[in-house]
Design an enzyme around this catalytic site. Sequence first.
Site, mmCIF file in Angstrom:
data_model
loop_
_atom_site.group_PDB
_atom_site.id
_atom_site.type_symbol
_atom_site.label_atom_id
_atom_site.label_comp_id
_atom_site.label_asym_id
_atom_site.label_seq_id
_atom_site.Cartn_x
_atom_site.Cartn_y
_atom_site.Cartn_z
ATOM 1 N N HIS A 1 -10.188 -43.455 30.126
ATOM 2 C CA HIS A 1 -9.186 -43.077 29.178
ATOM 3 C C HIS A 1 -8.447 -41.731 29.701
ATOM 4 C CE1 HIS A 1 -11.094 -45.585 25.739
ATOM 5 N NE2 HIS A 1 -10.688 -46.180 26.681
ATOM 6 N N LEU B 1 -18.780 -48.165 24.814
ATOM 7 C CA LEU B 1 -17.479 -48.458 25.825
ATOM 8 C C LEU B 1 -17.062 -47.537 26.696
ATOM 9 C CD1 LEU B 1 -15.472 -50.505 23.342
ATOM 10 C CD2 LEU B 1 -17.192 -51.482 24.799
ATOM 11 N N PHE B 2 -17.718 -46.433 26.826
ATOM 12 C CA PHE B 2 -17.765 -45.375 27.833
ATOM 13 C C PHE B 2 -16.327 -44.748 27.915
ATOM 14 C CE2 PHE B 2 -20.802 -49.010 29.190
ATOM 15 C CZ PHE B 2 -21.695 -48.261 28.687
ATOM 16 N N CYS B 3 -15.394 -44.592 26.755
ATOM 17 C CA CYS B 3 -13.897 -44.104 27.161
ATOM 18 C C CYS B 3 -13.309 -45.102 28.406
ATOM 19 C CB CYS B 3 -14.251 -42.616 27.525
ATOM 20 S SG CYS B 3 -14.799 -41.677 26.219
ATOM 21 N N ALA B 4 -13.810 -46.153 28.408
ATOM 22 C CA ALA B 4 -12.995 -47.156 29.394
ATOM 23 C C ALA B 4 -12.869 -48.664 28.360
ATOM 24 C CB ALA B 4 -13.756 -47.160 30.515
#
Length: 458
Positions: free
Chosen positions: A129, A379-382
């Site tokens: 992100h 979701l790992f900032c993705a």
Amino acid sequence: MSVSTLAAAQTICAPLPVLGRDVTVPLVTGGEVSYAALDYAASAPALQRVWDDVAAYAPYYGSVHRGAGYLSQLSTDLFENARRTVTEFLDCRADDQLIFTRSTTDSLNLLAAALPEGCQVFVFETEHHASLLPWQNAQVTYLNAPRTPQQAVATLEEALAARTASIEEGQGPALVCVTGASNVTGELWPVRELAATAHAHGARIVLDAAQLAPHHPVSVQDLDVDWVAFSGHKLYAPFGSGVLAGRADWLQAADPYLAGGGASRKVTRRADGGVDVEWHDSAARHEAGSPNVIGAYSIAAACKALSEAGFDSLVAREQYLIDTVRAGLAEVPEVRVLSLFGDDAPRVGVISFVVEGWNSSHFAAALSAEYGIGVRDGLFCAHPLVRTLLGSDPQTQGECGAPEAAPGEKSLNAIRVSFGAGTPDEHVERFVGAVKELVRDGARWQYRTEDGRCVPAV
């Protein structure tokens, strides 16, 4: 690929000393165990050497660029020497500028604020992100997730060719934003080839090196990128600091990212009561306020430590750890490792996976509570990338606390294990053993969601 693993025929070095290696944590099942920090992709522990360097300087701390006293002069020299050290670490061009920021996110938002009018940005949906979202005030073209490095280059080529074919007189420039290594899969991207494609169509390219710089050498000149951004806290440096380095023209032409002292060269009152400002053309233009000298110094200290340790040996050791984890996970049929480019793709020490029959948040909580292993779930900032890899509904919640998947349904989030130069063999071996044991025997405790976190139910 743009970056090779360099692991072949290299001697496996010992892990670099990091803070926290002797920390013990309580287990829900009783007793304590040494903490296995396997979440380097979020924040890597500080190198002991970096911490020692910072501690040695701390008594001499003074204001930067703002004092005639000895400590102020010393701190100013330290700050500017740190800039030179990081510039050399990145192998920047002679006329590039290096700006100290708070993080990769801050760096890319700074560049976004400096885009010329009418700039069109091309970015893959696979980005973190930090590099996916800053371009909201520009014309953005989001590119679909490629399934091979070659497809990534072809996708960008097609998008830029379409722009070239329809370009009108007076149209603004173009910028490509791409990661060097995925924070989800760890896979290396074909940066050099993407840069060549961008430049062939008159576009510029910025490299998000947050996950690449801690694992591989990054050369601005060799990769031929226009800018590079990374964060100190992923490069074994403490404190909130980051870097944006690259071409100066867009940065010098833009209004300061922050207006204030340090960014201004001269401020005068006008006869009508207003204020006229003459801004700096140097990196100071975008470094308003009292700079984070300790943060800058810590990044420089980390750059020196990694360079002196030798990336060849560090890469070889990390490849050994990657092979250990992947081989262990491959022995568990219920585990599916997430990948864009396939099993043979070069990668850094970042591996995401799901476990059939498990809520990923509960699995990660069990690793922590029952084995003293710290990993990441969510979701790992993705989000677009992980949802693409999972094939899940884009409306589902993103991090710990996502609703538990019903039996037979796909996982709604994933588990990520990540490691690097400071990771002992024992930690990855414990992780592999814990995964096998949890899948075979199940958790020894019940878990629930509390304030967005998964914790043992009591």
